[in-house]
Design an enzyme around this catalytic site. Structure first.
Site, PDB file in Angstrom:
ATOM      1  N   HIS A  44     -11.922  -2.654   6.721  1.00  0.00           N
ATOM      2  CA  HIS A  44     -11.889  -3.901   5.932  1.00  0.00           C
ATOM      3  C   HIS A  44     -12.091  -5.124   6.830  1.00  0.00           C
ATOM      4  CE1 HIS A  44     -10.558  -1.284   2.778  1.00  0.00           C
ATOM      5  NE2 HIS A  44      -9.411  -1.028   3.364  1.00  0.00           N
ATOM      6  N   TYR A  85      -2.218   3.963  -6.383  1.00  0.00           N
ATOM      7  CA  TYR A  85      -3.458   4.650  -6.001  1.00  0.00           C
ATOM      8  C   TYR A  85      -3.941   5.601  -7.102  1.00  0.00           C
ATOM      9  CZ  TYR A  85      -3.125   2.609  -1.405  1.00  0.00           C
ATOM     10  OH  TYR A  85      -3.063   1.711  -0.377  1.00  0.00           O
ATOM     11  N   HIS A 112      -3.510  -3.981   2.550  1.00  0.00           N
ATOM     12  CA  HIS A 112      -4.907  -3.529   2.520  1.00  0.00           C
ATOM     13  C   HIS A 112      -5.294  -2.659   3.717  1.00  0.00           C
ATOM     14  CE1 HIS A 112      -8.743  -3.390   0.668  1.00  0.00           C
ATOM     15  NE2 HIS A 112      -9.375  -4.219   1.468  1.00  0.00           N
ATOM     16  N   VAL A 113      -5.139  -3.169   4.935  1.00  0.00           N
ATOM     17  CA  VAL A 113      -5.411  -2.360   6.124  1.00  0.00           C
ATOM     18  C   VAL A 113      -4.196  -1.469   6.359  1.00  0.00           C
ATOM     19  CG1 VAL A 113      -5.891  -2.388   8.595  1.00  0.00           C
ATOM     20  CG2 VAL A 113      -6.883  -4.136   7.107  1.00  0.00           C
ATOM     21  N   HIS A 114      -4.401  -0.174   6.429  1.00  0.00           N
ATOM     22  CA  HIS A 114      -3.295   0.781   6.455  1.00  0.00           C
ATOM     23  C   HIS A 114      -2.722   0.922   7.863  1.00  0.00           C
ATOM     24  CE1 HIS A 114      -5.181   2.641   2.596  1.00  0.00           C
ATOM     25  NE2 HIS A 114      -4.605   1.468   2.387  1.00  0.00           N
ATOM     26  N   HIS A 164      -3.335  -9.696  -0.759  1.00  0.00           N
ATOM     27  CA  HIS A 164      -3.559  -8.290  -0.402  1.00  0.00           C
ATOM     28  C   HIS A 164      -4.480  -8.131   0.797  1.00  0.00           C
ATOM     29  CE1 HIS A 164      -3.545  -4.007  -0.799  1.00  0.00           C
ATOM     30  NE2 HIS A 164      -4.861  -3.968  -0.887  1.00  0.00           N
ATOM     31  N   ASP A 194       0.830  -1.205   0.000  1.00  0.00           N
ATOM     32  CA  ASP A 194       0.000   0.000   0.000  1.00  0.00           C
ATOM     33  C   ASP A 194       0.868   1.260   0.000  1.00  0.00           C
ATOM     34  OD1 ASP A 194      -3.046  -1.052   0.944  1.00  0.00           O
ATOM     35  OD2 ASP A 194      -1.371  -2.338   1.467  1.00  0.00           O
ATOM     36  N   ASN A 224      -6.561  -4.151  -4.466  1.00  0.00           N
ATOM     37  CA  ASN A 224      -7.827  -3.614  -4.976  1.00  0.00           C
ATOM     38  C   ASN A 224      -7.641  -2.347  -5.801  1.00  0.00           C
ATOM     39  OD1 ASN A 224      -7.222  -2.716  -2.141  1.00  0.00           O
ATOM     40  ND2 ASN A 224      -8.873  -1.269  -2.567  1.00  0.00           N
ATOM     41  N   ASP A 238      -1.451  -2.739  -4.005  1.00  0.00           N
ATOM     42  CA  ASP A 238      -1.765  -1.308  -3.970  1.00  0.00           C
ATOM     43  C   ASP A 238      -0.506  -0.497  -4.224  1.00  0.00           C
ATOM     44  OD1 ASP A 238      -4.393  -1.939  -3.615  1.00  0.00           O
ATOM     45  OD2 ASP A 238      -4.600  -1.008  -1.645  1.00  0.00           O
TER      46      ASP A 238
END
Length: 463
Positions: A324, A195, A351-353, A314, A163, A229, A192
Site C-alpha cells: 500500500h 474481512y 491498512h498496512v499489516h 484507515h 485490521d 477498504n 477492516d
C-alpha cells in the site's frame, strides 16, 4: 600519516551524513513467517448464545458528541423480538427503558438477522451502568462506564486496534488487549473489521461470526469505528453496487451530532480528547462533503477544553513498507497542511499489516515549481502511527523499504495493539504491545507532549 588522518575524518563525516539520511529503528525482533489461520466456525469464540432468539453480537459505541449517550446494537436471528434496552446505574434501583429500531438487509444470497440499534441518552458522566437486551429467558445483561465530563486535564486511556479479522492471531490480539494492565477504557478501531469480503461471495455469515467474537469486549466498552477498504463490499459481479452496505447497516455512529452528512466521517469528544474520524475510501477532494465537513470541523476544536486532537483513518500517509505504498498520498496532499496548521497531536491508521511510528514530519513544501518533495522535521506536525496488525487472514506485511527513511522512527512486522494513555493537558504515554510478549511488555513506547500546550520536541534524537 596525513593521508590516514584525512581518510579517517572522511569516514566519520560519511557516517554522520548517513545517520542524518537514514531513519530510526527497525526492530530486531523477527517473527517466524507462517500462514495466518482463521479460527474454525465451531470455535468457542463464535458460539451462538443459548435460547430462542437470544440477542447476539452485542456492541456499543458513543452515541452523541460529548459522551453522555451510548448506541447499543445487537442481532436477533429468529424474529425481530424487542428493540427495548433496559438500563440502570450501579447506584440506583430505578430501571429505565430506551426504544430502538430494527433493520435488515440482503447481500447477494444472504439475508441478515434482525439488527437492532438503540440510543440511550442523558446518561451521567463517570458512572457505571448495567443494561439488558432480549426478553424472558433469553435476556442478556452487560455493563459499561461512561467517560468523565469533557475537560482539559481529564485522564483517559484509549486502546488501539486495526485490521483485526477472525484468525487465531486476531484472538491473541484481543486477549492481549483485554489483559493489558494499562486497561484501555475505549477502543479506537482503525478499520477492516471482519474481512468477510475475502470469502466466496463476500460471505456475510463472517460478519455474524466476527460480531460474536468481539462481543466480549465491545459489549462492555465503546469501540469508535473507522471504515476500511474491507468494509466497502462493492461487488457488481454479485449485483451489489452500494459501497459500505453491510457495514452501514450493522455499525451505527453518531455522525449527525458533528454535522456530518455520512457515517464514514465524524467527530466526538471524550474526556480530554477530540477525535476526528476520516474515511480513506469516500470522496475527499475539494468540494466533496468530507472535505467541506473537515474544513469546517477543525476550527471548532477548542484546545482549552479538549487539548488532545487525535485523527483516525484507515490508509496511512507515511508508510515505509512495500505494501500500500503511497496509497494515501492524494489524501495527504489535500489535508496535511490543515493537520499542521491545527497542530494535530497524532494520526492513527491501519491498512498496512504491520506496525510503524513516525517522527514529527510534514511534506507540505512540494509544488510543481519548486520540485521539493522531502518530508522534513516539523514540530507542529502529528506523529503518524500505523497499527494495521490486528491479526487478519492476509498475514503480516514483512517487506520493508530500505534504507529506513528518516521519517520512520520505529517499525516492526508483528501482530499487536497499542495504548494511548492521556495523563493531563500536556502529557500522554503511548505504548505498543506485540502479541508474542507478556501482557505488560512494551515493544515500543514514547511520551507525547501536547502540540498546543507543551510543544517540545520529543523525538529521541533531540534528547
Amino acid at each position: 600519516m596525513d593521508f590516514l588522518s584525512s581518510s579517517a575524518a572522511a569516514v566519520v563525516l560519511l557516517a554522520f551524513y548517513l545517520s542524518l539520511c537514514n531513519g530510526g529503528k527497525t526492530s530486531i525482533y523477527v517473527r517466524k513467517v507462517e500462514k495466518t489461520v482463521d479460527m474454525p466456525l465451531h470455535s468457542d469464540v463464535f458460539r451462538v448464545p443459548s435460547g430462542y432468539n437470544a440477542p447476539q453480537q452485542v456492541h456499543i459505541t458513543q452515541g452523541d458528541h460529548v459522551g453522555k449517550a451510548v448506541i447499543v446494537s445487537w442481532v436477533t436471528e429468529d424474529e425481530p423480538g424487542s428493540s427495548t434496552v433496559l438500563y440502570w446505574s450501579e447506584n440506583s434501583k430505578q430501571k429505565k427503558k430506551a426504544e430502538g429500531k430494527v433493520t435488515t438487509y440482503k447481500f447477494y444470497n444472504y439475508t441478515s438477522g434482525y439488527i437492532h440499534h438503540c440510543t440511550i441518552r442523558n446518561l451521567e458522566y463517570n458512572t457505571k451502568y448495567y443494561y439488558a437486551v432480549g426478553v424472558g429467558h433469553t435476556t442478556r445483561k452487560f455493563w459499561f462506564t461512561t467517560p468523565p465530563e469533557v475537560g482539559p486535564d481529564v485522564p483517559y486511556t484509549f486502546g488501539l486496534m486495526g485490521d483485526l479479522g477472525q484468525s487465531f492471531d486476531s484472538n491473541s490480539t484481543l486477549t492481549h488487549y483485554e489483559q493489558n494492565p494499562l486497561k484501555g477504557q475505549t477502543v479506537l478501531f482503525l478499520g477492516d473489521l471482519t474481512y468477510a469480503d475475502r470469502y466466496p461471495n463476500h460471505d456475510n455469515v463472517r460478519w455474524d461470526t466476527w460480531g460474536r467474537f468481539v462481543e466480549r469486549s465491545v459489549a462492555y466498552q465503546p469501540w469508535i469505528w473507522t471504515a476500511g477498504n474491507h468494509e466497502i463490499d462493492f461487488a457488481p459481479e454479485l449485483g451489489e453496487t452500494k459501497p459500505f452496505k453491510t457495514y452501514a447497516h450493522r455499525y451505527h455512529v453518531p455522525y449527525q451530532a458533528s454535522k456530518s452528512s455520512a457515517p464514514f466521517w465524524y467527530s466526538i469528544k471524550r474526556a480530554s480528547a477530540y477525535i476526528i474520524v476520516l474515511s480513506s475510501y469516500s470522496a475527499y477532494g475539494k468540494y466533496t462533503p468530507q472535505y467541506q465537513w473537515l474544513e469546517e470541523e477543525l476550527p471548532k476544536v477548542n484546545r482549552s477544553e479538549t487539548p488532545w486532537l487525535i485523527v483516525l483513518m484507515h490508509c496511512p500517509w507515511y508508510n515505509s513498507y512495500n505494501y500500500h505504498y503511497m496509497e494515501g498520498e492524494t489524501m495527504r496532499v489535500m489535508y496535511e497542511p490543515w493537520f499542521v496548521q491545527y497542530k494535530v497531536d497524532v494520526v492513527f491508521a491501519g491498512h498496512v499489516h504491520a506496525y510503524e511510528r513516525s517522527e514529527r514530519v510534514s511534506n507540505i513544501a512540494y509544488n510543481v515549481v519548486n520540485g521539493i518533495c522531502t518530508p522534513v522535521k516539523d514540530p507542529s506536525a502529528p506523529v503518524y502511527i500505523t497499527i494495521g496488525d490486528g491479526g487478519n487472514l492476509e498475514g503480516l506485511a514483512t517487506n520493508m523499504t530500505e534504507p529506513q527513511p528518516a521519517y520512520s522512527a520505529y517499525r516492526e512486522a508483528s501482530f499487536g495493539h497499542a495504548i494511548f494513555d492521556i495523563k493531563n493537558r500536556t502529557h500522554a504515554y503511548y505504548s505498543w504491545h506485540r502479541n508474542h510478549d507478556g501482557f505488560a511488555v512494551e515493544a515500543d513506547s514514547m511520551w507525547f507532549f501536547n502540540r498546543f500546550w507543551h510543544p517540545v520536541d520529543e523525538s529521541p534524537s533531540s534528547h
